[in-house]
Motif scaffolding. Structure first.
Motif, PDB file in Angstrom:
ATOM      1  N   THR A  53       0.835  -1.209   0.000  1.00  0.00           N
ATOM      2  CA  THR A  53       0.000   0.000   0.000  1.00  0.00           C
ATOM      3  C   THR A  53       0.863   1.250   0.000  1.00  0.00           C
ATOM      4  N   LEU A  54       1.907   1.239   0.830  1.00  0.00           N
ATOM      5  CA  LEU A  54       2.820   2.375   0.869  1.00  0.00           C
ATOM      6  C   LEU A  54       3.563   2.508  -0.452  1.00  0.00           C
ATOM      7  N   LEU A  55       4.028   1.407  -0.998  1.00  0.00           N
ATOM      8  CA  LEU A  55       4.765   1.436  -2.253  1.00  0.00           C
ATOM      9  C   LEU A  55       3.908   2.018  -3.378  1.00  0.00           C
ATOM     10  N   ALA A  56       2.638   1.669  -3.386  1.00  0.00           N
ATOM     11  CA  ALA A  56       1.730   2.177  -4.417  1.00  0.00           C
ATOM     12  C   ALA A  56       1.441   3.665  -4.241  1.00  0.00           C
ATOM     13  N   ASP A  57       1.789   4.201  -3.073  1.00  0.00           N
ATOM     14  CA  ASP A  57       1.535   5.611  -2.767  1.00  0.00           C
ATOM     15  C   ASP A  57       2.703   6.515  -3.175  1.00  0.00           C
ATOM     16  N   ILE A  58       3.783   5.916  -3.691  1.00  0.00           N
ATOM     17  CA  ILE A  58       4.976   6.689  -4.049  1.00  0.00           C
ATOM     18  C   ILE A  58       4.909   7.143  -5.511  1.00  0.00           C
ATOM     19  N   ASP A  59       5.222   8.389  -5.746  1.00  0.00           N
ATOM     20  CA  ASP A  59       5.297   8.944  -7.100  1.00  0.00           C
ATOM     21  C   ASP A  59       6.556   9.797  -7.186  1.00  0.00           C
ATOM     22  N   PHE A  60       6.881  10.305  -8.374  1.00  0.00           N
ATOM     23  CA  PHE A  60       8.049  11.165  -8.483  1.00  0.00           C
ATOM     24  C   PHE A  60       7.902  12.140  -9.641  1.00  0.00           C
ATOM     25  N   PHE A  61       8.728  13.194  -9.620  1.00  0.00           N
ATOM     26  CA  PHE A  61       8.775  14.144 -10.729  1.00  0.00           C
ATOM     27  C   PHE A  61      10.229  14.555 -10.964  1.00  0.00           C
ATOM     28  N   PRO A  62      10.576  14.877 -12.207  1.00  0.00           N
ATOM     29  CA  PRO A  62      11.954  15.280 -12.521  1.00  0.00           C
ATOM     30  C   PRO A  62      12.311  16.594 -11.848  1.00  0.00           C
ATOM     31  N   PHE A  63      13.609  16.826 -11.653  1.00  0.00           N
ATOM     32  CA  PHE A  63      14.070  18.081 -11.074  1.00  0.00           C
ATOM     33  C   PHE A  63      13.601  19.222 -11.971  1.00  0.00           C
ATOM     34  N   PRO A  64      12.990  20.256 -11.382  1.00  0.00           N
ATOM     35  CA  PRO A  64      12.439  21.365 -12.185  1.00  0.00           C
ATOM     36  C   PRO A  64      13.497  22.096 -13.008  1.00  0.00           C
ATOM     37  N   GLU A  65      13.050  22.776 -14.043  1.00  0.00           N
ATOM     38  CA  GLU A  65      13.966  23.545 -14.876  1.00  0.00           C
ATOM     39  C   GLU A  65      14.379  24.823 -14.150  1.00  0.00           C
ATOM     40  N   ILE A  66      15.549  25.327 -14.512  1.00  0.00           N
ATOM     41  CA  ILE A  66      16.026  26.579 -13.918  1.00  0.00           C
ATOM     42  C   ILE A  66      16.354  27.584 -15.020  1.00  0.00           C
ATOM     43  N   ALA A  67      17.387  27.290 -15.810  1.00  0.00           N
ATOM     44  CA  ALA A  67      17.820  28.298 -16.774  1.00  0.00           C
ATOM     45  C   ALA A  67      17.927  27.777 -18.206  1.00  0.00           C
ATOM     46  N   MET A  68      18.328  26.521 -18.376  1.00  0.00           N
ATOM     47  CA  MET A  68      18.544  26.029 -19.731  1.00  0.00           C
ATOM     48  C   MET A  68      18.283  24.537 -19.824  1.00  0.00           C
ATOM     49  N   GLU A  69      18.027  24.077 -21.049  1.00  0.00           N
ATOM     50  CA  GLU A  69      17.800  22.652 -21.346  1.00  0.00           C
ATOM     51  C   GLU A  69      16.591  22.064 -20.631  1.00  0.00           C
ATOM     52  N   GLY A  70      15.764  22.907 -20.057  1.00  0.00           N
ATOM     53  CA  GLY A  70      14.544  22.404 -19.432  1.00  0.00           C
ATOM     54  C   GLY A  70      14.807  21.272 -18.463  1.00  0.00           C
ATOM     55  N   GLN A  71      14.140  20.141 -18.705  1.00  0.00           N
ATOM     56  CA  GLN A  71      14.325  18.950 -17.875  1.00  0.00           C
ATOM     57  C   GLN A  71      14.867  17.789 -18.707  1.00  0.00           C
ATOM     58  N   ASP A  72      15.593  18.135 -19.770  1.00  0.00           N
ATOM     59  CA  ASP A  72      16.043  17.115 -20.724  1.00  0.00           C
ATOM     60  C   ASP A  72      17.184  16.253 -20.209  1.00  0.00           C
ATOM     61  N   ALA A  73      17.974  16.764 -19.271  1.00  0.00           N
ATOM     62  CA  ALA A  73      19.085  15.987 -18.720  1.00  0.00           C
ATOM     63  C   ALA A  73      18.630  15.259 -17.457  1.00  0.00           C
ATOM     64  N   VAL A  74      18.946  13.971 -17.380  1.00  0.00           N
ATOM     65  CA  VAL A  74      18.512  13.137 -16.255  1.00  0.00           C
ATOM     66  C   VAL A  74      19.704  12.385 -15.682  1.00  0.00           C
ATOM     67  N   GLU A  75      19.810  12.367 -14.362  1.00  0.00           N
ATOM     68  CA  GLU A  75      20.793  11.502 -13.698  1.00  0.00           C
ATOM     69  C   GLU A  75      20.202  10.103 -13.669  1.00  0.00           C
ATOM     70  N   ALA A  76      20.849   9.180 -14.353  1.00  0.00           N
ATOM     71  CA  ALA A  76      20.362   7.801 -14.371  1.00  0.00           C
ATOM     72  C   ALA A  76      21.552   6.852 -14.410  1.00  0.00           C
ATOM     73  N   PRO A  77      22.255   6.694 -13.296  1.00  0.00           N
ATOM     74  CA  PRO A  77      23.461   5.855 -13.242  1.00  0.00           C
ATOM     75  C   PRO A  77      23.192   4.414 -13.672  1.00  0.00           C
ATOM     76  N   ILE A  78      24.178   3.825 -14.343  1.00  0.00           N
ATOM     77  CA  ILE A  78      24.074   2.448 -14.818  1.00  0.00           C
ATOM     78  C   ILE A  78      24.925   1.546 -13.936  1.00  0.00           C
ATOM     79  N   ASP A  79      24.314   0.521 -13.378  1.00  0.00           N
ATOM     80  CA  ASP A  79      25.019  -0.474 -12.573  1.00  0.00           C
ATOM     81  C   ASP A  79      25.108  -1.788 -13.348  1.00  0.00           C
ATOM     82  N   GLY A  80      26.161  -2.529 -13.106  1.00  0.00           N
ATOM     83  CA  GLY A  80      26.304  -3.811 -13.787  1.00  0.00           C
ATOM     84  C   GLY A  80      27.504  -4.582 -13.286  1.00  0.00           C
ATOM     85  N   LEU A  81      28.107  -5.384 -14.159  1.00  0.00           N
ATOM     86  CA  LEU A  81      29.195  -6.272 -13.756  1.00  0.00           C
ATOM     87  C   LEU A  81      30.453  -6.041 -14.579  1.00  0.00           C
ATOM     88  N   LEU A  82      31.593  -6.274 -13.944  1.00  0.00           N
ATOM     89  CA  LEU A  82      32.901  -6.269 -14.589  1.00  0.00           C
ATOM     90  C   LEU A  82      33.567  -7.615 -14.347  1.00  0.00           C
TER      91      LEU A  82
END
Length: 440
Positions: free
Chosen positions: A302-331
């Motif tokens: 129930t709590l998990l279904a209550d979670i939502d999110f929004f991108p970091f708001p725009e400030i001066a340039m590029e709107g909200q086009d840049a996103v932090e989305a780190p990639i994890d994996g194996l070496l």
């Protein structure tokens, strides 16, 4: 994060080591720290020569020590053993220790395969000759990945080193029921964000949940404000030290951040990200800037279904086009390169079957391979996936895009000092950056 991680999240490193020690140890200041146990690794199944040999076992080193990702990787190793027949011995190390000791680990007796991150953090150790190329693995799995993922998996020598498992967007997470009760609306500009913070504070909430005991979470706030003010390319150039820290563009990032400091959790420096996740879950805070792995802390459906999110708001340039989305994996470690079973395991994690095994246990992250099962995606997971897919630019995270020493020994203490009293010395940041990048 990561980091972190993991980083989970990426970036889980701590300050407190001098530059002399740092330069002696491949640029990782925490490598020689006393009091942290050495990673206990064994490399079963390695052949004696330079080529891959047949083997029925492998060792797997993991810094994914939190309950959910730990269980998810166990599901992967179990599925691999069931399919391939090779035994996997896992060596799970506390997240912070794993990242702090990575250079010593790789130069000693590392596991055959191990968890790590894309970006500069992977390229750095590939350049040091501490990893095994896996071009043969990519011949099998290459069709499962986009060109962007392939680029993120490529070393400085053009060879393949990394198998992406998942990535996750950073944004502001919140409880829908709390917002509905208070009548809050998602802000799309920085002014709207600060206005919302003021209203939340007046309503008795901690407007922005925040935790930085481990040092890495604050980097996400820095990265977003920097990208929203100066653009994605400036972020990449700054982390590569192609841009100076001693300039108005950087000072403006901190001046803008100061507007948020009164609204962030005042106890941040003594809290882990899990502590802050609990606060948000209890309805004590209005929102939380973190990666989607924050939902790993919520076991109540129930709590998990209550979670939502929004991108970091725009400030001066590029709107909200840049996103932090780190990639994890194996070496694959240099030593592990001799083990065919380890190469088979790398190929398995790069397949839809392997990534589905992980995602069934940890749905907070987004699988990177094409053909993975999306039928069970929650509305939140779908939104996270769409945010990544629609982004024009994707950053890894400061401690993955920058020189490790810059992140560890310079940025963590600098950001924690800024959080404490709002002061920052960009001239000092530039002086240290010059010394560290010149020494690499």
């Amino acid at each position: 994060m990561s980091l972190h991680e993991d980083r989970s999240p990426g970036g889980i490193i701590r300050p407190g080591f001098d530059r002399r020690t740092l330069l002696k140890t491949l640029g990782i200041g925490a490598v020689g720290a006393a009091g942290i146990p050495l990673l206990a690794a064994c490399t079963g199944g390695s052949g004696p020569g330079g080529g891959a040999s047949a083997s029925s076992s492998l060792t797997f080193g993991s810094g994914s020590s939190d309950d959910v990702p730990k269980a998810a990787y166990k599901a992967v190793t179990d599925a691999f053993t069931a399919k391939n027949g090779a035994k996997v011995t896992s060596n799970v190390v506390p997240h912070n220790d794993f990242q702090n000791k990575i250079a010593t680990y790789l130069q000693g007796s590392p596991d055959d395969s191990f968890t790590w991150f894309a970006g500069y953090r992977m390229q750095y150790y590939a350049k040091q000759g501490l990893l095994s190329p896996i071009d043969d693995v990519w011949e099998k799995i290459g069709g499962n990945f986009s060109d962007g993922m392939k680029k993120a998996a490529t070393g400085p020598d053009g060879k393949m080193y990394f198998v992406p498992n998942y990535n996750y967007p950073w944004g502001f997470f919140f409880r829908k029921s709390v917002w509905a009760q208070k009548g809050y609306e998602v802000p799309t500009t920085f002014d709207a964000l600060t206005a919302l913070c003021a209203k939340m504070q007046a309503d008795g909430l901690i407007p922005i949940e925040f935790a930085d005991k481990d040092g890495w979470p604050a980097m996400g706030t820095f990265d977003y404000i920097n990208m929203r003010l100066n653009g994605y390319q400036f972020h990449m150039d700054l982390t590569a030290h192609k841009e100076s820290w001693d300039q108005s563009k950087v000072s403006n990032v901190f001046d803008t951040w100061k507007q948020l400091l009164p609204y962030q959790n005042p106890g941040a420096l003594g809290m882990t990200w899990q502590d802050s996740a609990i606060n948000m879950g209890k309805g004590k805070s209005g929102m939380y800037l973190l990666g989607s792995f924050v939902t790993q802390q919520y076991t109540d459906p129930t709590l998990l279904a209550d979670i939502d999110f929004f991108p970091f708001p725009e400030i001066a340039m590029e709107g909200q086009d840049a996103v932090e989305a780190p990639i994890d994996g194996l070496l694959l470690s240099k030593k592990g390169g001799n083990n065919q079973a380890a190469r088979d395991f790398m190929a398995f994690i790069g397949s839809p079957e392997g990534q589905d095994a992980y995602a069934k246990v940890d749905p907070s992250n987004i699988a990177t391979a094409k053909g993975t099962d999306t039928s069970a995606f929650s509305p939140l997971t779908k939104k996270c996936a769409e945010t990544i897919a629609n982004a024009k630019s994707i950053s890894q995270f400061f401690d993955r895009d920058a020189l490790p020493a810059m992140a560890t020994n310079v940025m963590i203490p600098a950001l924690q000092g800024f959080i404490k009293d709002g002061s920052i010395d960009v001239k000092n940041l530039e002086a240290q950056a010059k010394a560290l990048y010149a020494a690499q």
